[in-house]
Design a protein around this motif. Structure first.
Motif, PDB file in Angstrom:
ATOM      1  N   VAL A 350      -7.534 -36.607 -28.447  1.00  0.00           N
ATOM      2  CA  VAL A 350      -6.613 -36.260 -29.982  1.00  0.00           C
ATOM      3  C   VAL A 350      -5.125 -36.665 -29.718  1.00  0.00           C
ATOM      4  N   LEU A 351      -4.625 -36.431 -31.262  1.00  0.00           N
ATOM      5  CA  LEU A 351      -3.025 -37.285 -31.374  1.00  0.00           C
ATOM      6  C   LEU A 351      -1.833 -35.259 -30.996  1.00  0.00           C
ATOM      7  N   VAL A 352      -1.085 -35.931 -30.283  1.00  0.00           N
ATOM      8  CA  VAL A 352      -0.155 -34.867 -29.628  1.00  0.00           C
ATOM      9  C   VAL A 352       1.160 -35.342 -30.390  1.00  0.00           C
ATOM     10  N   ARG A 353       1.757 -34.358 -31.579  1.00  0.00           N
ATOM     11  CA  ARG A 353       3.205 -34.478 -32.187  1.00  0.00           C
ATOM     12  C   ARG A 353       4.057 -33.030 -31.323  1.00  0.00           C
ATOM     13  N   VAL A 354       5.393 -33.243 -31.261  1.00  0.00           N
ATOM     14  CA  VAL A 354       6.057 -32.177 -30.603  1.00  0.00           C
ATOM     15  C   VAL A 354       7.385 -32.851 -31.003  1.00  0.00           C
ATOM     16  N   ARG A 355       7.860 -31.506 -31.207  1.00  0.00           N
ATOM     17  CA  ARG A 355       9.451 -30.766 -31.710  1.00  0.00           C
ATOM     18  C   ARG A 355      10.438 -31.010 -31.026  1.00  0.00           C
ATOM     19  N   PHE A 356      10.732 -31.403 -30.268  1.00  0.00           N
ATOM     20  CA  PHE A 356      11.625 -31.318 -29.067  1.00  0.00           C
ATOM     21  C   PHE A 356      13.568 -30.718 -29.046  1.00  0.00           C
ATOM     22  N   SER A 387      17.582 -32.723 -33.104  1.00  0.00           N
ATOM     23  CA  SER A 387      16.032 -33.256 -31.762  1.00  0.00           C
ATOM     24  C   SER A 387      15.425 -33.618 -31.582  1.00  0.00           C
ATOM     25  N   PHE A 388      14.116 -34.323 -31.065  1.00  0.00           N
ATOM     26  CA  PHE A 388      13.657 -35.070 -31.779  1.00  0.00           C
ATOM     27  C   PHE A 388      11.841 -35.072 -31.073  1.00  0.00           C
ATOM     28  N   ILE A 389      11.289 -35.687 -31.964  1.00  0.00           N
ATOM     29  CA  ILE A 389      10.161 -35.796 -31.952  1.00  0.00           C
ATOM     30  C   ILE A 389       9.234 -36.550 -31.217  1.00  0.00           C
ATOM     31  N   TYR A 390       8.805 -36.372 -30.270  1.00  0.00           N
ATOM     32  CA  TYR A 390       6.972 -36.812 -29.047  1.00  0.00           C
ATOM     33  C   TYR A 390       5.687 -37.029 -30.180  1.00  0.00           C
ATOM     34  N   GLU A 391       5.031 -37.866 -29.726  1.00  0.00           N
ATOM     35  CA  GLU A 391       3.905 -38.610 -30.437  1.00  0.00           C
ATOM     36  C   GLU A 391       3.791 -39.099 -28.924  1.00  0.00           C
ATOM     37  N   ILE A 392       1.889 -38.273 -29.102  1.00  0.00           N
ATOM     38  CA  ILE A 392       1.673 -39.567 -27.654  1.00  0.00           C
ATOM     39  C   ILE A 392      -0.452 -39.236 -28.228  1.00  0.00           C
ATOM     40  N   GLU A 393      -1.346 -39.695 -27.691  1.00  0.00           N
ATOM     41  CA  GLU A 393      -2.644 -39.344 -28.286  1.00  0.00           C
ATOM     42  C   GLU A 393      -3.646 -39.651 -26.305  1.00  0.00           C
ATOM     43  N   VAL A 394      -3.833 -38.389 -26.609  1.00  0.00           N
ATOM     44  CA  VAL A 394      -4.749 -38.067 -25.358  1.00  0.00           C
ATOM     45  C   VAL A 394      -5.902 -37.431 -25.060  1.00  0.00           C
ATOM     46  N   ASN A 395      -6.263 -37.117 -24.316  1.00  0.00           N
ATOM     47  CA  ASN A 395      -8.392 -37.231 -24.285  1.00  0.00           C
ATOM     48  C   ASN A 395      -7.977 -35.235 -24.083  1.00  0.00           C
ATOM     49  N   GLY A 396      -8.381 -34.665 -25.181  1.00  0.00           N
ATOM     50  CA  GLY A 396      -8.254 -33.526 -25.260  1.00  0.00           C
ATOM     51  C   GLY A 396      -6.782 -32.222 -24.981  1.00  0.00           C
ATOM     52  N   CYS A 411      11.261 -26.020 -27.751  1.00  0.00           N
ATOM     53  CA  CYS A 411       9.953 -27.396 -27.937  1.00  0.00           C
ATOM     54  C   CYS A 411       8.562 -26.709 -29.492  1.00  0.00           C
ATOM     55  N   GLU A 412       8.411 -27.392 -30.170  1.00  0.00           N
ATOM     56  CA  GLU A 412       7.550 -26.549 -31.180  1.00  0.00           C
ATOM     57  C   GLU A 412       6.704 -28.099 -31.258  1.00  0.00           C
ATOM     58  N   VAL A 413       5.016 -27.084 -30.897  1.00  0.00           N
ATOM     59  CA  VAL A 413       4.469 -27.962 -31.517  1.00  0.00           C
ATOM     60  C   VAL A 413       3.946 -28.829 -33.021  1.00  0.00           C
ATOM     61  N   LEU A 414       3.893 -29.701 -33.744  1.00  0.00           N
ATOM     62  CA  LEU A 414       3.740 -29.711 -35.243  1.00  0.00           C
ATOM     63  C   LEU A 414       1.922 -29.935 -35.050  1.00  0.00           C
ATOM     64  N   ALA A 415       1.160 -31.156 -34.293  1.00  0.00           N
ATOM     65  CA  ALA A 415       0.102 -31.287 -34.396  1.00  0.00           C
ATOM     66  C   ALA A 415      -0.268 -31.410 -33.171  1.00  0.00           C
ATOM     67  N   PRO A 416      -1.652 -31.181 -32.777  1.00  0.00           N
ATOM     68  CA  PRO A 416      -2.892 -30.559 -34.248  1.00  0.00           C
ATOM     69  C   PRO A 416      -2.404 -29.245 -34.255  1.00  0.00           C
TER      70      PRO A 416
END
Length: 437
Positions: A350-356, A387-396, A411-416
């Motif tokens: 799943v793709l996780v996108r977070v604004r720090f 801020s800056f946006i951090y993105e990572i694909e992780v298993n769950g 931080c603020e979770v943008l996705a999923p």
């Protein structure tokens, strides 16, 4: 490491520390799956270990085992539970025998037969005398753990104490070695062997009257008890992985109320156990820095890739070796399954996108530093002054969520969207705790 298993003592100590002595004898025995009589024998054994290792404790501080643990833990620069590894769970006859062997070889080298004669003449009358096979087994064990060395030459081989390194060091070099081992043992993984090495250096300095000062230069406060306890299984499992051996063990899930059960050799007293007997081809051992936990990952003949918390492993034994082709194929399969795992999750990617958010203008961004240090293979997509946006694909998202949550309002979770909603609900629950009555 220990010559024999001490699963019962490990589980007992884990419960003792985590419950702070809140259980009575019956509750402890029920949780361990043993009788009150066995519980009392375990208490007696551990008290003997404490008294032999911590003889410097004041008498009024050593009356109760739990009190001894708490007292020493507050004033010690090492994890108290390490004393179990020092004890080695050796039988009394083995302890006497190894002590005699090491004391003899400290002065000069001996052959196995000479050491046999020495043991037979020096062993206490109440203990059984060893034979040649026993002495050779002891010498092989001591050589494997690096305590003695076989001298070069023709048969019969001679053995001596292997302390060449420390004998060649000056006083200042010994102090530097002690400090280095102390720092590494308290900061690196694994650490039990480092603690044992540190104690060996300290004893050598004491015997040779090397003054290392009344105050230790470094003081550590230890938190992860299970990490030290689970290292009892670590080297057994790593050796099995190197040899491609399957292992059999009795597993107690952390969700179960019982964490251990005794081996019942008398059929009249057999009872059902809450543990699960498992046979596994071990492939990888993983350490979780956030919670101080060890995990065993391997191939199960029926269920495929399986994961176990090492704190639940008891009665480990080695079985037959697996074919090299099978081992390599299952190892490759595991690596592919955990390729995008934050730790050991094998779920769907799943793709996780977070604004720090940066801490503020003209303030070094410790948030950015931490994300770069701990963010594994994630990438920073864009950055602004705020801020800056951090993105990572992780298993769950189960394993990465505690890490994200630890940043709090930074931080603020943008996705999923599912993870974002889960955190919203958690923060609402936390907010409700602080509402006025």
């Amino acid at each position: 490491m220990a010559k024999e298993s001490f699963d019962k003592e490990i589980q007992f100590l884990r419960m003792l520390v985590l419950t702070s002595g809140a259980y009575n004898r019956q509750q402890y025995a029920d949780r361990l799956g043993i009788s009150i009589h066995t519980f009392d024998k375990t208490i007696k054994r551990l008290k003997e270990v404490v008294n032999s290792v911590y003889q410097q404790l004041p008498e009024d501080k050593g009356k109760e085992f739990a009190e001894t643990i708490r007292y020493s833990y507050l004033d010690s620069s090492e994890p108290m539970l390490l004393f179990l590894f020092r004890a080695k769970s050796l039988k009394e006859s083995e302890s006497q025998r190894l002590s005699l062997l090491l004391a003899a070889m400290h002065e000069k080298s001996f052959t196995a037969m000479e050491l046999l004669d020495l043991c037979c003449s020096s062993m206490p009358e109440e203990l059984s005398l060893p034979d040649e096979k026993t002495i050779r087994g002891d010498l092989k064990y001591l050589e494997q753990v690096g305590v003695i060395k076989k001298e070069s030459g023709t048969r019969p081989f001679r053995y001596r104490i292997y302390n060449d390194l420390v004998k060649q060091l000056s006083r200042d070099e010994l102090l530097d070695l002690y400090d280095f081992v102390d720092v590494m043992a308290n900061t690196q993984i694994p650490s039990v062997q480092g603690y044992l090495l540190r104690d060996g250096v300290k004893k050598y300095m004491n015997r040779n009257q090397v003054d290392y000062g009344s105050v230790e230069p470094f003081l550590y406060k230890y938190h992860y008890y299970s990490r030290i306890l689970d290292e009892a299984h670590l080297f057994t499992l790593l050796a099995a992985i190197r040899k491609r051996l399957t292992v059999s063990f009795l597993y107690f899930s952390p969700k179960k109320e019982t964490s251990y059960t005794s081996k019942n050799t008398n059929p009249l007293f057999e009872r059902d156990t809450e543990g699960q007997q498992e046979t596994l081809l071990p492939l990888k051992v993983v350490y979780d820095h956030q919670y101080g936990r060890w995990y065993l990952l391997g191939h199960h003949a029926r269920y495929g890739i399986k994961k176990y918390r090492m704190e639940g492993l008891t009665q480990i034994s080695e079985e037959e070796a697996a074919p090299e082709a099978l081992f390599e194929s299952k190892k490759d399969e595991l690596e592919q399954r955990i390729k995008h795992s934050w730790l050991i999750d094998t779920g769907k990617p799943v793709l996780v996108r977070v604004r720090f958010f940066h801490p503020g203008p003209h303030i070094p961004s410790f948030v950015m530093e931490r994300v770069l240090l701990q963010g594994q293979w994630g990438t920073i997509l864009e950055e602004s002054e705020e801020s800056f946006i951090y993105e990572i694909e992780v298993n769950g998202t189960i394993e990465i969520k505690p890490w994200i949550r630890s940043f709090g309002s930074s931080c603020e979770v943008l996705a999923p969207m599912k993870l974002r909603q889960e955190l919203i609900e958690e923060w609402k629950e936390i907010k409700s705790y602080y509402e006025s009555f």
